[in-house]
Motif scaffolding. Structure first.
Motif, PDB file in Angstrom:
ATOM      1  N   UNK A 203       1.694   8.463  -5.046  1.00  0.00           N
ATOM      2  CA  UNK A 203       0.769   8.702  -6.156  1.00  0.00           C
ATOM      3  C   UNK A 203      -0.652   8.298  -5.780  1.00  0.00           C
ATOM      4  N   UNK A 204      -0.790   7.185  -5.055  1.00  0.00           N
ATOM      5  CA  UNK A 204      -2.114   6.733  -4.619  1.00  0.00           C
ATOM      6  C   UNK A 204      -2.741   7.759  -3.677  1.00  0.00           C
ATOM      7  N   UNK A 205      -1.945   8.254  -2.732  1.00  0.00           N
ATOM      8  CA  UNK A 205      -2.465   9.243  -1.775  1.00  0.00           C
ATOM      9  C   UNK A 205      -2.864  10.537  -2.475  1.00  0.00           C
ATOM     10  N   UNK A 206      -2.026  10.982  -3.434  1.00  0.00           N
ATOM     11  CA  UNK A 206      -2.381  12.210  -4.164  1.00  0.00           C
ATOM     12  C   UNK A 206      -3.669  12.034  -4.947  1.00  0.00           C
ATOM     13  N   UNK A 207      -3.795  10.869  -5.538  1.00  0.00           N
ATOM     14  CA  UNK A 207      -4.980  10.611  -6.365  1.00  0.00           C
ATOM     15  C   UNK A 207      -6.245  10.485  -5.522  1.00  0.00           C
ATOM     16  N   UNK A 208      -6.082  10.143  -4.232  1.00  0.00           N
ATOM     17  CA  UNK A 208      -7.260   9.923  -3.367  1.00  0.00           C
ATOM     18  C   UNK A 208      -7.642  11.149  -2.544  1.00  0.00           C
ATOM     19  N   UNK A 209      -6.921  12.254  -2.749  1.00  0.00           N
ATOM     20  CA  UNK A 209      -7.245  13.434  -1.933  1.00  0.00           C
ATOM     21  C   UNK A 209      -8.649  13.935  -2.246  1.00  0.00           C
ATOM     22  N   UNK A 210      -9.427  14.249  -1.212  1.00  0.00           N
ATOM     23  CA  UNK A 210     -10.817  14.674  -1.433  1.00  0.00           C
ATOM     24  C   UNK A 210     -10.921  16.062  -2.049  1.00  0.00           C
ATOM     25  N   UNK A 217       1.861  16.719 -10.266  1.00  0.00           N
ATOM     26  CA  UNK A 217       2.651  16.020  -9.256  1.00  0.00           C
ATOM     27  C   UNK A 217       2.617  14.501  -9.471  1.00  0.00           C
ATOM     28  N   UNK A 218       1.437  14.003  -9.837  1.00  0.00           N
ATOM     29  CA  UNK A 218       1.326  12.559 -10.103  1.00  0.00           C
ATOM     30  C   UNK A 218       2.243  12.160 -11.261  1.00  0.00           C
ATOM     31  N   UNK A 219       2.284  13.007 -12.299  1.00  0.00           N
ATOM     32  CA  UNK A 219       3.153  12.718 -13.444  1.00  0.00           C
ATOM     33  C   UNK A 219       4.625  12.711 -13.025  1.00  0.00           C
ATOM     34  N   UNK A 220       5.027  13.653 -12.169  1.00  0.00           N
ATOM     35  CA  UNK A 220       6.409  13.675 -11.675  1.00  0.00           C
ATOM     36  C   UNK A 220       6.750  12.382 -10.925  1.00  0.00           C
ATOM     37  N   UNK A 221       5.780  11.972 -10.091  1.00  0.00           N
ATOM     38  CA  UNK A 221       6.014  10.744  -9.323  1.00  0.00           C
ATOM     39  C   UNK A 221       6.123   9.537 -10.243  1.00  0.00           C
ATOM     40  N   UNK A 222       5.254   9.478 -11.269  1.00  0.00           N
ATOM     41  CA  UNK A 222       5.303   8.354 -12.213  1.00  0.00           C
ATOM     42  C   UNK A 222       6.621   8.344 -12.984  1.00  0.00           C
ATOM     43  N   UNK A 223       7.132   9.542 -13.336  1.00  0.00           N
ATOM     44  CA  UNK A 223       8.426   9.612 -14.013  1.00  0.00           C
ATOM     45  C   UNK A 223       9.543   9.077 -13.117  1.00  0.00           C
ATOM     46  N   UNK A 224       9.461   9.391 -11.833  1.00  0.00           N
ATOM     47  CA  UNK A 224      10.462   8.873 -10.895  1.00  0.00           C
ATOM     48  C   UNK A 224      10.370   7.346 -10.789  1.00  0.00           C
ATOM     49  N   UNK A 225       9.130   6.838 -10.808  1.00  0.00           N
ATOM     50  CA  UNK A 225       8.961   5.384 -10.774  1.00  0.00           C
ATOM     51  C   UNK A 225       9.597   4.738 -12.000  1.00  0.00           C
ATOM     52  N   UNK A 226       9.394   5.366 -13.168  1.00  0.00           N
ATOM     53  CA  UNK A 226       9.993   4.850 -14.404  1.00  0.00           C
ATOM     54  C   UNK A 226      11.512   4.844 -14.292  1.00  0.00           C
ATOM     55  N   UNK A 227      12.093   5.940 -13.762  1.00  0.00           N
ATOM     56  CA  UNK A 227      13.551   6.026 -13.627  1.00  0.00           C
ATOM     57  C   UNK A 227      14.094   4.942 -12.707  1.00  0.00           C
TER      58      UNK A 227
END
Length: 402
Positions: A203-210, A217-227
């Motif tokens: 999520x950090x890498x996706x958020x830092x892409x120039x 995609x970030x939301x999907x990753x955060x949902x996986x973190x929650x799970x």
């Protein structure tokens, strides 16, 4: 002798003589004397009886009480007790049960027993046990309740200490079991933690892409973190429920649910050892009235013992079987392994404390499990198989237990 005399009068009403009837009453006087002797003897026995002896009517009013009864209630004078009701001294939570005991004695004219708490003079509390019997008249009618009551406060305190020690021992056993499973549990907990770390890094890498963010995609990753967080929390919650100290409380439970929870709990160790668990269950299983943590402890002990027996045997099948069956009155949980079995010389003492076949075992797991089963009105027993061992836990159904 006893004389009854009447005057004899003439026609003018003057007394001329007397008519006397004399009766021999020696036998009656002897009988009266013997009755008085027996009454005094009985009174002496009651007065010197070290246990409380009292008479009460159907409403609970105390008619008579001996000195031991006064001492039991911390009374110094009979007037503090006689004429009052027993409910003045019996703790409120036992009033209904004692009234039922009284009604049964007066109605059925049969003895009854009961244990309850009392509060005496000066607010002194103690446990007592009473044996109540009907006092009958010549016609066979119940005229009073005769109760012999003894102080059992020391016994109750001893039982409470034993109960606390038993609970402490059960807690130690649960901690010991967790220690034996620590490797598998650590691995099981490490998986969601590693996944959370990996997803967070992504999520950090996706958020830092120039070249722009990708919220989907970030939301999907955060949902996986929650799970994965919930998965880790469930593991810790189950572990915390299992090892924490709490007052035992019997509630309706589904036997299959208890087994499945323990199979899930043991899953890391099962995978680590490469053992297959077969579960066979009757379609209709009634609920059992048990303390969930205590019975889970017994089930887990039987399953871990089976896994350890398999791993310690060179030629054992990597398999154990769990079967649940029911009758109208009981549910039986059977755990079988296909290892080397229990040595014949210790089978008769298998449920005795400090008897073990494990090199580093304490020898208290099966003994504790056996006592837990009996405390629930059930049974735990062992049967040798070829190959392996079969342990069966039988527990009464909810309705049967009640």
């Amino acid at each position: 002798m006893e004389t009854h005399a009447v005057p004899l009068r003439d026609s003018g009403g003057h007394i001329q003589s007397a008519l006397a009837i004399i009766r021999d009453i020696e036998e009656r006087r002897q009988m009266s004397y013997q009755l008085e002797v027996q009454r005094n003897r009985l009174q002496t026995i009651i007065e010197s009886e070290p246990e409380c002896v009292k008479l009460q009517d159907r409403d609970g009013t105390i008619l008579e009480i001996n000195p031991a009864g006064l001492r039991l209630l911390n009374a110094t004078d009979p007037s503090q007790v006689i004429g009052k009701t027993v409910y003045t001294f019996i703790n409120n939570e036992y009033h209904t049960a004692y009234q039922q005991l009284t009604d049964e004695v007066f109605s059925a004219a049969t003895p009854r027993s009961m244990e309850f708490e009392i509060t005496g003079i000066n607010n002194v509390h103690r446990w007592v046990e009473t044996h109540a019997a009907p006092l009958l008249d010549n016609a066979g009618n119940v005229t009073a309740l005769l109760a012999i009551t003894r102080d059992i406060d020391d016994r109750k305190q001893s039982e409470e200490r034993i109960h606390q020690q038993h609970a402490e021992l059960a807690h130690v056993c649960r901690l010991s079991t967790i220690g034996e499973l620590a490797t598998g549990l650590a691995h099981e907990l490490n998986q969601p933690l590693c996944a959370i770390s990996s997803y967070a890094e992504s999520a950090v890498l996706l958020n830092a892409r120039p070249y722009g963010n990708d919220p989907a995609k970030v939301e999907q990753i955060l949902q996986k973190i929650v799970c994965q967080t919930e998965r880790a929390n469930n593991i810790l919650q189950h572990l915390r429920d299992f090892v924490r100290k709490k007052t035992p409380k019997s509630q309706p439970n589904q036997a299959r649910a208890l087994i499945e929870d323990m199979i899930e709990f043991i899953e890391p160790e099962r995978r680590r050892q490469g053992i297959k668990i077969d579960l066979e269950c009757d379609e209709q299983l009634p609920d059992i009235l048990v303390d969930r943590v205590q019975i889970e402890q017994v089930i887990l002990n039987l399953i871990t013992n089976a896994i350890q027996a398999i791993t310690q045997s060179e030629n054992a099948q990597k398999q154990l079987s769990i079967k649940l069956s029911a009758t109208p009155h009981n549910v039986t949980i059977s755990v079988r392994d296909y290892a080397d079995g229990v040595p014949e010389e210790i089978r008769s003492n298998l449920f005795t404390p400090f008897i073990t076949t494990k090199a580093q075992g304490l020898g208290i797991g099966l003994a504790l499990s056996h006592s837990i089963a009996e405390a629930h009105g059930g049974q735990l027993w062992y049967e040798p198989k070829n190959p392996g061992s079969l342990f069966s836990l039988r527990l009464p159904c909810k309705e049967q237990h009640v």
